[in-house]
Design a protein around this motif. Structure first.
Motif, PDB file in Angstrom:
ATOM      1  N   GLY A  55       0.813  -1.204   0.000  1.00 48.48           N
ATOM      2  CA  GLY A  55       0.000   0.000   0.000  1.00 48.48           C
ATOM      3  C   GLY A  55       0.851   1.261   0.000  1.00 48.48           C
ATOM      4  O   GLY A  55       2.077   1.216   0.080  1.00 48.48           O
ATOM      5  N   ALA A  56       0.163   2.386  -0.096  1.00 51.86           N
ATOM      6  CA  ALA A  56       0.815   3.693  -0.080  1.00 51.86           C
ATOM      7  C   ALA A  56       0.037   4.591   0.854  1.00 51.86           C
ATOM      8  O   ALA A  56      -1.169   4.748   0.706  1.00 51.86           O
ATOM      9  N   GLY A  57       0.738   5.132   1.822  1.00 51.25           N
ATOM     10  CA  GLY A  57       0.112   6.031   2.792  1.00 51.25           C
ATOM     11  C   GLY A  57       0.848   7.350   2.806  1.00 51.25           C
ATOM     12  O   GLY A  57       1.093   7.936   1.752  1.00 51.25           O
ATOM     13  N   PHE A  58       1.255   7.777   3.998  1.00 50.31           N
ATOM     14  CA  PHE A  58       1.935   9.059   4.135  1.00 50.31           C
ATOM     15  C   PHE A  58       3.438   8.918   4.281  1.00 50.31           C
ATOM     16  O   PHE A  58       4.137   9.878   4.569  1.00 50.31           O
ATOM     17  N   ASN A  60       6.895   6.378   2.452  1.00 52.70           N
ATOM     18  CA  ASN A  60       7.197   5.753   1.162  1.00 52.70           C
ATOM     19  C   ASN A  60       6.272   4.575   0.912  1.00 52.70           C
ATOM     20  O   ASN A  60       5.942   3.834   1.844  1.00 52.70           O
ATOM     21  N   PRO A  61       5.857   4.364  -0.337  1.00 51.55           N
ATOM     22  CA  PRO A  61       5.011   3.206  -0.649  1.00 51.55           C
ATOM     23  C   PRO A  61       5.710   1.898  -0.257  1.00 51.55           C
ATOM     24  O   PRO A  61       6.938   1.804  -0.300  1.00 51.55           O
ATOM     25  N   LYS A  62       4.932   0.931   0.118  1.00 50.98           N
ATOM     26  CA  LYS A  62       5.435  -0.409   0.441  1.00 50.98           C
ATOM     27  C   LYS A  62       4.721  -1.354  -0.516  1.00 50.98           C
ATOM     28  O   LYS A  62       3.606  -1.806  -0.257  1.00 50.98           O
ATOM     29  N   LEU A  63       5.355  -1.629  -1.656  1.00 47.94           N
ATOM     30  CA  LEU A  63       4.694  -2.376  -2.726  1.00 47.94           C
ATOM     31  C   LEU A  63       5.312  -3.737  -3.024  1.00 47.94           C
ATOM     32  O   LEU A  63       4.791  -4.491  -3.840  1.00 47.94           O
ATOM     33  N   GLY A  64       6.440  -4.051  -2.385  1.00 50.51           N
ATOM     34  CA  GLY A  64       7.052  -5.357  -2.596  1.00 50.51           C
ATOM     35  C   GLY A  64       7.539  -5.583  -4.009  1.00 50.51           C
ATOM     36  O   GLY A  64       7.640  -6.720  -4.458  1.00 50.51           O
ATOM     37  N   ASP A  65       7.866  -4.502  -4.717  1.00 49.53           N
ATOM     38  CA  ASP A  65       8.356  -4.648  -6.088  1.00 49.53           C
ATOM     39  C   ASP A  65       9.792  -4.128  -6.184  1.00 49.53           C
ATOM     40  O   ASP A  65      10.404  -3.768  -5.185  1.00 49.53           O
ATOM     41  N   VAL A  67      10.935  -1.357  -7.395  1.00 48.88           N
ATOM     42  CA  VAL A  67      11.060   0.071  -7.101  1.00 48.88           C
ATOM     43  C   VAL A  67      10.833   0.348  -5.612  1.00 48.88           C
ATOM     44  O   VAL A  67      11.578   1.086  -4.980  1.00 48.88           O
ATOM     45  N   TRP A  68       9.791  -0.222  -5.049  1.00 47.59           N
ATOM     46  CA  TRP A  68       9.429  -0.044  -3.638  1.00 47.59           C
ATOM     47  C   TRP A  68       9.384  -1.432  -2.990  1.00 47.59           C
ATOM     48  O   TRP A  68       8.318  -2.014  -2.815  1.00 47.59           O
ATOM     49  N   PRO A  69      10.561  -1.986  -2.623  1.00 45.67           N
ATOM     50  CA  PRO A  69      10.627  -3.385  -2.199  1.00 45.67           C
ATOM     51  C   PRO A  69      10.060  -3.706  -0.804  1.00 45.67           C
ATOM     52  O   PRO A  69       9.749  -4.865  -0.540  1.00 45.67           O
ATOM     53  N   GLN A  70       9.926  -2.732   0.062  1.00 50.56           N
ATOM     54  CA  GLN A  70       9.437  -3.030   1.409  1.00 50.56           C
ATOM     55  C   GLN A  70       7.971  -3.455   1.404  1.00 50.56           C
ATOM     56  O   GLN A  70       7.235  -3.175   0.461  1.00 50.56           O
TER      57      GLN A  70
END
Length: 113
Positions: A55-58, A60-65, A67-70
């Motif tokens: 997801g993305a909140g306020f 850094n996004p946490k997308l597991g990809d 670009v955003w691995p977390q």
């Protein structure tokens, strides 16, 4: 009728029928801080944990990809209002310790059905 209500309250662990739902969405990086805090404060003994939440909140996004691995975790706790208050205090402690990690907390009324 009263006996039925008392049984539900006893089963839910909520005093006076004031059951709360505490939903915490947190960066997986601070998961251990919550586990330790729950144990030290004697709270959150009964919970549901959903791992690998994106997801993305306020923060850094946490997308597991790539670009955003977390990733995030999600904790759901159903408890009485006193325990909910202690959980919110722990949330604020973790936010203060890790201001950039992203920790969301929502408290709402709940009912056993």
């Amino acid at each position: 009728m009263k006996d039925k209500k008392e049984k539900k309250e006893k089963k839910s662990g909520a005093k006076g029928g004031k059951l709360k739902r505490v939903e915490i969405i947190l960066s997986a990086a601070v998961d251990e801080d919550f586990a330790d805090g729950f144990k030290k404060k004697g709270i959150g003994a009964h919970f549901t944990k959903i791992s690998g939440v994106t997801g993305a909140g306020f923060s850094n996004p946490k997308l597991g990809d790539a670009v955003w691995p977390q990733l995030n975790e999600m904790l759901l706790v159903y408890c009485d209002k006193d325990e909910a208050k202690k959980i919110v205090e722990l949330v604020n402690e973790v936010r203060e310790k890790y201001p950039t990690e992203g920790v969301a907390c929502f408290v709402s009324k709940a009912a056993v059905r």
